[in-house]
Motif scaffolding. Structure first.
Motif, short mmCIF file in Angstrom:
data_model
loop_
_atom_site.label_atom_id
_atom_site.label_comp_id
_atom_site.label_asym_id
_atom_site.label_seq_id
_atom_site.Cartn_x
_atom_site.Cartn_y
_atom_site.Cartn_z
N ASP A 140 0.82 -1.21 0.00
CA ASP A 140 0.00 0.00 0.00
C ASP A 140 0.85 1.26 0.00
O ASP A 140 0.56 2.23 -0.71
N HIS A 141 1.92 1.26 0.79
CA HIS A 141 2.80 2.44 0.87
C HIS A 141 3.40 2.78 -0.49
O HIS A 141 3.35 3.93 -0.93
N GLU A 143 2.36 1.76 -3.45
CA GLU A 143 1.30 2.09 -4.40
C GLU A 143 0.95 3.57 -4.28
O GLU A 143 0.87 4.28 -5.29
N LYS A 144 0.75 4.05 -3.04
CA LYS A 144 0.43 5.46 -2.82
C LYS A 144 1.56 6.35 -3.32
O LYS A 144 1.32 7.39 -3.95
N GLN A 145 2.80 5.95 -3.05
CA GLN A 145 3.96 6.73 -3.50
C GLN A 145 3.97 6.81 -5.02
O GLN A 145 4.20 7.87 -5.59
N LEU A 147 1.38 6.44 -7.11
CA LEU A 147 0.25 7.22 -7.61
C LEU A 147 0.46 8.72 -7.41
O LEU A 147 -0.01 9.53 -8.20
N LYS A 148 1.18 9.08 -6.36
CA LYS A 148 1.48 10.48 -6.08
C LYS A 148 2.49 11.04 -7.08
O LYS A 148 2.36 12.16 -7.56
#
Length: 161
Positions: A140-141, A143-145, A147-148
């Motif tokens: 999750d970490h 993935e968020k990185q 997408l950002k």
């Protein structure tokens, strides 16, 4: 990687490299293969190891068995809606005379590839394969990185040597 396993990388190959998050599981795989081979290493070596569609792909070659039989399974996969590839069939599971060592090595590789499909390719934490415009196995970490900032993920690869 342990110096005793250098034979894994001694033969001709078309590329060996993947994200560092899978380094631990690949190292364990190499040790398990070494143990399965025993004293006769049968000229085992990796011909290609890579990431494709968010999954670890590992191809190898080794000498035929002492009785002349060879082991070469055909593995078929299909693409899932999320972009991940899923194994749907394995044919020619054993050679005509049977090769328990070849089958054991193939089973070890399959298990490692399955484990990698649940391991973040960046950090090694639990993850799943996701289609983010680029199919990747990310926690999750990461993935968020990603997408950002799509250029934010480390591009450090593990390579032998």
């Amino acid at each position: 990687m342990n110096a005793a396993l250098t034979y894994h990388f001694a033969g001709r190959n078309i590329g060996i490299g993947f994200h560092r998050g899978w380094q631990g599981l690949f190292s364990r795989l190499c040790f398990c293969i070494d143990e399965a081979l025993g004293e006769n290493k049968r000229s085992f070596h990796w011909t290609q190891v890579k990431e494709k569609w968010g999954a670890l792909r590992a191809y190898h070659t080794m000498d035929e068995t002492e009785d002349g039989a060879s082991y070469a399974p055909l593995k078929l996969s299909e693409q899932q809606p999320n972009g991940a590839m899923k194994r749907v069939a394995v044919m020619n599971q054993e050679s005509s005379t049977g090769d328990p060592i070849g089958k054991r090595i193939s089973d070890l590789i399959d298990a490692a590839c399955e484990e990698a499909s649940h391991t973040c390719m960046v950090c090694g934490e639990p993850a799943e394969i996701k289609n983010l415009g680029w199919v990747a196995c990310l926690c999750d970490h990461h993935e968020k990185q990603y997408l950002k900032d799509r250029n934010s993920l480390p591009t450090h690869y593990w390579e032998p040597g």
